[in-house]
Write an enzyme that holds these catalytic residues in place. Structure first.
Site, PDB file in Angstrom:
ATOM      1  N   HIS A 390       0.693  -1.196  -0.320  1.00 49.16           N
ATOM      2  CA  HIS A 390       0.571   0.099  -0.422  1.00 49.16           C
ATOM      3  C   HIS A 390       0.735   1.374   0.381  1.00 49.16           C
ATOM      4  O   HIS A 390       0.592   2.140   0.113  1.00 49.16           O
ATOM      5  CB  HIS A 390      -1.083   0.193   1.128  1.00 49.16           C
ATOM      6  CG  HIS A 390      -2.227  -0.878   1.272  1.00 49.16           C
ATOM      7  ND1 HIS A 390      -3.079  -0.713   0.996  1.00 49.16           N
ATOM      8  CD2 HIS A 390      -2.171  -2.391   1.599  1.00 49.16           C
ATOM      9  CE1 HIS A 390      -4.115  -1.890   0.882  1.00 49.16           C
ATOM     10  NE2 HIS A 390      -3.334  -3.231   1.386  1.00 49.16           N
ATOM     11  N   LYS A 582      -9.124  13.729   4.428  1.00 46.69           N
ATOM     12  CA  LYS A 582      -7.793  12.159   4.668  1.00 46.69           C
ATOM     13  C   LYS A 582      -6.551  12.663   6.045  1.00 46.69           C
ATOM     14  O   LYS A 582      -6.408  13.795   6.309  1.00 46.69           O
ATOM     15  CB  LYS A 582      -7.274  12.466   2.959  1.00 46.69           C
ATOM     16  CG  LYS A 582      -6.809  13.350   2.385  1.00 46.69           C
ATOM     17  CD  LYS A 582      -6.181  13.661   1.168  1.00 46.69           C
ATOM     18  CE  LYS A 582      -7.397  13.253   0.161  1.00 46.69           C
ATOM     19  NZ  LYS A 582      -6.919  12.361  -0.493  1.00 46.69           N
ATOM     20  N   ARG A 583      -5.955  11.614   5.899  1.00 46.91           N
ATOM     21  CA  ARG A 583      -4.960  11.673   6.659  1.00 46.91           C
ATOM     22  C   ARG A 583      -4.425  12.729   6.723  1.00 46.91           C
ATOM     23  O   ARG A 583      -3.704  13.393   5.627  1.00 46.91           O
ATOM     24  CB  ARG A 583      -4.314  10.053   7.359  1.00 46.91           C
ATOM     25  CG  ARG A 583      -5.066   9.670   7.705  1.00 46.91           C
ATOM     26  CD  ARG A 583      -5.292  10.114   9.622  1.00 46.91           C
ATOM     27  NE  ARG A 583      -4.035   9.734  10.308  1.00 46.91           N
ATOM     28  CZ  ARG A 583      -3.278   8.797  11.175  1.00 46.91           C
ATOM     29  NH1 ARG A 583      -3.729   8.014  11.671  1.00 46.91           N
ATOM     30  NH2 ARG A 583      -1.948   9.244  11.260  1.00 46.91           N
ATOM     31  N   LYS A 588       0.118  14.322   0.900  1.00 49.04           N
ATOM     32  CA  LYS A 588      -0.852  14.465   0.725  1.00 49.04           C
ATOM     33  C   LYS A 588      -1.476  16.007   0.350  1.00 49.04           C
ATOM     34  O   LYS A 588      -2.650  16.789  -0.360  1.00 49.04           O
ATOM     35  CB  LYS A 588      -2.524  13.386   1.436  1.00 49.04           C
ATOM     36  CG  LYS A 588      -1.701  12.535   1.581  1.00 49.04           C
ATOM     37  CD  LYS A 588      -3.050  11.980   3.469  1.00 49.04           C
ATOM     38  CE  LYS A 588      -3.049  10.847   3.111  1.00 49.04           C
ATOM     39  NZ  LYS A 588      -3.931   9.747   2.645  1.00 49.04           N
ATOM     40  N   THR A 690      -9.107   6.507  -1.781  1.00 50.75           N
ATOM     41  CA  THR A 690     -10.195   5.399  -2.268  1.00 50.75           C
ATOM     42  C   THR A 690     -11.723   6.294  -1.702  1.00 50.75           C
ATOM     43  O   THR A 690     -12.507   6.015  -2.258  1.00 50.75           O
ATOM     44  CB  THR A 690     -10.291   4.289  -0.736  1.00 50.75           C
ATOM     45  OG1 THR A 690     -10.331   4.727   0.022  1.00 50.75           O
ATOM     46  CG2 THR A 690      -9.702   3.247  -1.600  1.00 50.75           C
ATOM     47  N   LYS A 694     -15.439   7.553  -4.018  1.00 54.06           N
ATOM     48  CA  LYS A 694     -16.732   7.511  -2.960  1.00 54.06           C
ATOM     49  C   LYS A 694     -17.432   9.007  -3.154  1.00 54.06           C
ATOM     50  O   LYS A 694     -17.937   9.395  -3.669  1.00 54.06           O
ATOM     51  CB  LYS A 694     -15.881   7.127  -1.592  1.00 54.06           C
ATOM     52  CG  LYS A 694     -15.647   6.263  -1.140  1.00 54.06           C
ATOM     53  CD  LYS A 694     -15.267   6.452   0.433  1.00 54.06           C
ATOM     54  CE  LYS A 694     -14.503   5.309   0.909  1.00 54.06           C
ATOM     55  NZ  LYS A 694     -13.349   5.206   1.707  1.00 54.06           N
TER      56      LYS A 694
HETATM   57  C1  26Q Z   1       3.367   1.107  10.780  1.00 54.45           C
HETATM   58  C2  26Q Z   1       4.136   0.883  11.268  1.00 54.45           C
HETATM   59  C3  26Q Z   1       4.363   1.281  12.827  1.00 54.45           C
HETATM   60  C4  26Q Z   1       2.519   1.382  13.221  1.00 54.45           C
HETATM   61  C5  26Q Z   1       1.593   1.484  11.993  1.00 54.45           C
HETATM   62  C6  26Q Z   1       2.253   1.623  10.842  1.00 54.45           C
HETATM   63  C7  26Q Z   1       0.867   2.196  10.212  1.00 54.45           C
HETATM   64  C8  26Q Z   1      -0.056   1.888   9.825  1.00 54.45           C
HETATM   65  C9  26Q Z   1      -0.839   1.926   8.553  1.00 54.45           C
HETATM   66  C10 26Q Z   1       1.507   2.002   8.404  1.00 54.45           C
HETATM   67  C11 26Q Z   1       0.864   2.479   7.378  1.00 54.45           C
HETATM   68  C12 26Q Z   1      -0.277   2.871   8.129  1.00 54.45           C
HETATM   69  C13 26Q Z   1      -1.580   2.822   6.682  1.00 54.45           C
HETATM   70  C14 26Q Z   1      -1.585   2.981   5.582  1.00 54.45           C
HETATM   71  C15 26Q Z   1      -2.355   3.370   4.710  1.00 54.45           C
HETATM   72  O1  26Q Z   1      -3.996   3.630   5.232  1.00 54.45           O
HETATM   73  N1  26Q Z   1      -1.835   3.368   3.285  1.00 54.45           N
HETATM   74  C16 26Q Z   1      -3.048   3.779   2.598  1.00 54.45           C
HETATM   75  O2  26Q Z   1      -4.014   3.042   2.202  1.00 54.45           O
HETATM   76  C17 26Q Z   1      -4.960   2.746   1.278  1.00 54.45           C
HETATM   77  C18 26Q Z   1      -5.836   1.851   0.611  1.00 54.45           C
HETATM   78  O3  26Q Z   1      -5.391   0.659  -0.365  1.00 54.45           O
HETATM   79  C19 26Q Z   1      -4.109   3.499  -0.072  1.00 54.45           C
HETATM   80  O4  26Q Z   1      -5.815   4.333  -1.095  1.00 54.45           O
HETATM   81  C20 26Q Z   1      -3.932   4.947  -0.103  1.00 54.45           C
HETATM   82  O5  26Q Z   1      -2.545   5.455  -1.328  1.00 54.45           O
HETATM   83  C21 26Q Z   1      -3.055   4.609   1.175  1.00 54.45           C
HETATM   84  O6  26Q Z   1      -2.198   6.120   1.548  1.00 54.45           O
END
Ligand code: 26Q
Length: 851
Positions: A390, A582-583, A588, A690, A694
């Site tokens: 991702h 979004k985050r 972004k 995503t 929407k």
């Molecule tokens: C990693 C290590 C330690 C703590 C947390 C994490 C962590 C947690 C969540 C790293 C990444 C995430 C989330 C990533 C994420 O949401 N990525 C998004 O995924 C979507 C679904 O595929 C995409 O549409 C987005 O582009 C992408 O940013």
């Protein structure tokens, strides 16, 4: 509620080999034996639950109690279907996908489940007759915020689609006691507060103590020699942790089938406590208990500081180990430890690298506990796992220090070393003989002062498929992230473009638009979103355009009321609603949006007579707690908004609102009301996105870069119906290679310069000059890593095009309708079908009645 079902027979082709077993859900007939209660029956069920399950009455019941009673009433239907689904799958010994994800961002379930069971209207009437407003009731439900953002919400959409398409499946994750923090805004700044989503219990979930697992951790590995001379590794763990499963049934559209989300909660094992307790260590026993229970206490926000890393690795291992034991237990019930058909019955999808530890754990279980040879175990592992990537951001690729493995998972570390040795001496040596550079680059272990385990490399080596989440992203995964791996295994890499469930993101959250869809496309569109293309010709129908935009306007009126309630700001529903939710992350580029707002404000101040299209800029974003610059951007949005919203000189032509605590349930209110969807990441950085899908489904026009799924969205909906700007992926890379200097843009563009210089003044933060300067510094002194300044002029130009089109109401309406009608591809049902055909090889099963 007693249900009445028509008889259906179970599918009998279950024993077919996997390759032949593929079909599409569309080929299967739809079960329609779902029980639909009458209004009277629903009323009866709700009040009976109020009295008999909750112990209150209609007169005394709190809003929370009413909500719980409604959930119990709906759950009667869900559980009936759950039992039928499980019976069908067990009796057919089906092949299933096990979706492993550290996050499931489910949001609220009440409206969604009612819509999927097609009992929303009945329930609404029943409640109205009981004097209860369904909207107020549904607002009682806390969001299940067991995820950070896109990746977690994607998992939730996929569970919905798997249930709808009747594919045997289960989602495995962690039962976090606290989900993502609740965001409060104090003095313009983000403050994090704990989110206790099940403080008063969650009526959707069921504890399954009979499926509890015990998980070993720590300790050491002993090498034993068997009588036949072979070496055997025996792990002597230091502790055992108990994993208790909580099941959340997710019902598919029209009750097609039910997929379970199984979330593991950590507990201390009684045995350990008892021993320590008996030895007089009451306090130690309590401490041990607290430590074990900490594992599932909190969801990590998606940044990670060095402190607390051990806990995150423990979380990942804990839920993977519990899930694998559960998978093996179920498999062995039917196959009695004969592993010859394991790979034909089980697919395991790794949602990013977070569950990678499942790879060495399955090797360990098969070799150490089930007695398989290394080769037999590796063959199974490489047939079972698949991995979804991702992100391309190098800092986001997971790496764990070797010393943590030594302490927590010594046996797994040995297995990882062995996998690595086989790979380096096998595939790598064959492909690049004697090439030490290649070995170092591809090794699972990164050498250096602190040796690290590269989780992504382990994933790629062990998985039969590796997919990205949009065409462009998958191409970059193959060509730039893992080029050598792709050279070794060209067929391993593929794309599955993300999708979102049209049940939640259209049917449930936008009933007005859903009604138009019913008229134009028939009532099956939530199952076949492509059929919405039937709405395209209506873009030329003036009457339809009016009805479409009336729906949008009503949604904007509702959002304006919500904004008033949450932010205290008056916004005019006739203004253009420009939304970025979004985050918060530099890539972004919420700060690019902010710079444009500053330039627009500046224009209005410079010419007090100037008239523009009235615009409301709406933001929602959580920043990772340790991400200082992201938090500064939130502060800047709030302070700039405060100044602009109270400046009467600009005659309400511009408003800026930051809606606190952005989450799924807020998204459901915001997205249907948007005119413009801001998708403005630096090209090459947003894997997919995503929310872009929407928004478009709900009739917003995209203002975005050629990044992630935006590219595919405009290919479907037409570039002329959206606003594309900025550098392409290739141009970004060229500019970076040439040497990018943000000062060039600053010095050349007076509009940009004055917007940036404004941040150094105390105009927005009276008496505190410099309070917003960190943003400017990051863009100039720190090199502007995401090319905000390079894209500014083109972004500003795109905004001017937006204004022009918005003035032409008919043209705008046409574009909005075409966008909405063109999103068939972005249903998560299509994504799931792609996974099924290219990766999982599943067969769908009609759920049979079972008494
Ligand atoms: C990693 C290590 C330690 C703590 C947390 C994490 C962590 C947690 C969540 C790293 C990444 C995430 C989330 C990533 C994420 O949401 N990525 C998004 O995924 C979507 C679904 O595929 C995409 O549409 C987005 O582009 C992408 O940013």
């Amino acid at each position: 509620m007693a249900s009445k079902h028509s008889k259906k027979t179970a599918n009998t082709t279950a024993k077919a080999p996997v390759a032949d077993a593929v079909n599409t859900a569309a080929e299967c007939s739809c079960t329609n034996d779902l029980f639909h209660p009458t209004v009277e029956q629903f009323k009866d069920s709700i009040t009976t639950h109020l009295r008999r399950s909750i112990g209150t009455s209609e007169k005394k019941a709190s809003p929370l109690a009413w909500w719980q009673a409604v959930v119990y009433a709906v759950n009667e239907l869900v559980f009936e279907r759950l039992t039928q689904t499980q019976f069908t799958h067990a009796s057919n010994d089906t092949r299933a996908v096990n979706y492993l994800s550290a996050e499931f961002l489910m949001g609220r379930l009440t409206v969604n489940n009612m819509c999927n069971l097609e009992v929303y209207d009945t329930c609404k009437k029943a409640l109205a007759e009981l004097g209860i407003d369904i909207n107020e009731l549904c607002d009682e439900e806390p969001d299940m915020a067991l995820g950070n953002g896109g990746l977690g919400r994607l998992a939730a959409c996929y569970i919905d689609s798997l249930a709808t398409l009747k594919y045997p499946s289960i989602g495995y994750g962690l039962h976090y006691e606290n989900g993502l923090f609740r965001q409060e805004i104090r003095g313009g700044r983000q403050v994090e507060r704990p989110d206790s989503w099940r403080e008063y219990g969650c009526p959707w979930e069921v504890c399954r103590p009979e499926s509890t697992q015990e998980i070993p951790v720590g300790g050491y590995v002993e090498v034993q020699t068997a009588p036949d001379g072979t070496e055997q590794k025996v792990w002597h763990p230091a502790h055992m942790i108990k994993g208790v499963p909580w099941d959340i049934p997710v019902v598919g559209f029209r009750g097609a089938s039910v997929t379970v989300l199984r979330l593991w909660e950590s507990r201390a094992t009684e045995q350990f406590n008892w021993d320590v307790f008996n030895a007089g260590g009451y306090v130690d026993a309590q401490e041990e208990k607290a430590q074990c229970e900490t594992i599932s206490k909190v969801l990590y926000p998606n940044d990670s500081t060095e402190a607390g890393k051990m806990l995150r690795l423990t979380q990942q291992y804990f839920f993977c180990a519990c899930s694998l034991k559960d998978i093996l237990r179920r498999y062995n019930r039917a196959h009695h430890h004969d592993y010859s058909s394991f790979a034909s019955k089980i697919a395991i999808q790794l949602n990013d690298t977070h569950p990678t530890i499942a790879v060495p754990e399955l090797m360990r279980l098969l070799i150490d506990e089930e007695g398989l040879s290394w080769d037999a175990a590796w063959k199974i592992v490489t047939e079972v796992f698949a991995y979804t990537n991702h992100t391309l951001l190098p800092e986001a690729l997971e790496k764990w220090p070797v010393y943590l493995f030594e302490r927590l998972l010594p046996r797994h570390l040995e297995i990882i070393y062995e996998i690595n040795a086989h790979f380096l001496d096998g595939e790598v040596e064959r492909m690049w003989p004697g090439d030490n550079e290649k070995r170092a680059k591809l090794s699972i272990i990164e050498e250096g002062p602190c040796r690290m385990v590269r989780m992504a490399n382990l994933c790629v080596i062990a998985s039969r498929r590796v997919n990205g989440v949009a065409e462009i992203h998958s191409k970059l995964v193959r060509e730039q992230l893992f080029p050598e791996f792709a050279a070794i295994w060209p067929d391993r890499f593929c794309n599955v473009t993300n999708g979102v469930t049209p049940r939640r993101w259209l049917l449930a959250c936008n009933p007005g638009l859903a009604e138009l869809y019913n008229e134009v496309s028939g009532k099956d569109w939530p199952l076949h979103l492509e059929s919405c293309a039937k709405m395209r010709p209506y873009a030329d129908n003036a009457d339809f355009r009016k009805r479409f935009m009336d729906v949008k306007h009503a949604n904007k009126v509702a959002l304006a009321a919500e904004i008033k309630k949450l932010c205290g700001v008056d916004v005019d529903p006739n203004a253009l609603f420009d939304v970025q939710v979004k985050r918060l992350h530099e890539y972004k580029r919420q700060h690019l949006n902010l710079l444009y707002i500053l330039s627009l404000y500046n224009e209005l101040l410079a010419d007090p007579a100037k008239t523009i299209v009235p615009q409301v800029f709406i933001f929602g974003a959580k920043a990772a707690p340790a991400y200082t610059l992201a938090k500064d951007i939130i502060y800047a949005i709030n302070k700039i908004g405060e100044r602009i919203n109270n400046d009467h000189r600009i005659r309400n032509q511009l408003k800026v609102v930051f809606i606190p605590n952005y989450r799924v349930s807020l998204a459901e209110k915001i997205i249907p009301a948007a005119d413009i969807s801001e998708q403005i990441s630096t090209a090459g950085y947003e894997a997919s996105g995503t929310s872009n899908m929407k928004f478009s489904m709900n009739g917003a026009l995209t203002l975005g870069t050629m990044d992630g799924a935006n590219i595919e969205i405009v290919a479907e909906a037409g570039v002329e119906n959206n606003f594309i700007f900025g550098l392409s992926v290739e141009e970004v890379q060229e500019l970076k290679a040439r040497g990018y200097n943000p000062w060039d843009y600053y010095n050349a563009d007076p509009v940009l310069k004055s917007a940036l210089d404004w941040l150094d003044t105390d105009y927005f933060t009276p008496g505190q000059a410099g309070a917003l300067s960190s943003i400017k510094r990051s863009l100039l002194d720190h090199g502007d890593p995401f090319l905000v300044l390079a894209d500014f002029a083109s972004y500003r130009d795109a905004h001017k095009r937006v204004e022009e089109m918005y003035k032409d109401k008919e043209r705008w309406a046409r574009a909005a309708i075409i966008n909405s009608a063109s999103m068939g591809k972005f249903s998560s049902d299509r994504s799931i079908e792609d996974y099924v055909h290219n990766i999982w090889s599943l067969k769908s099963f009609d759920v049979a009645e079972h008494k």
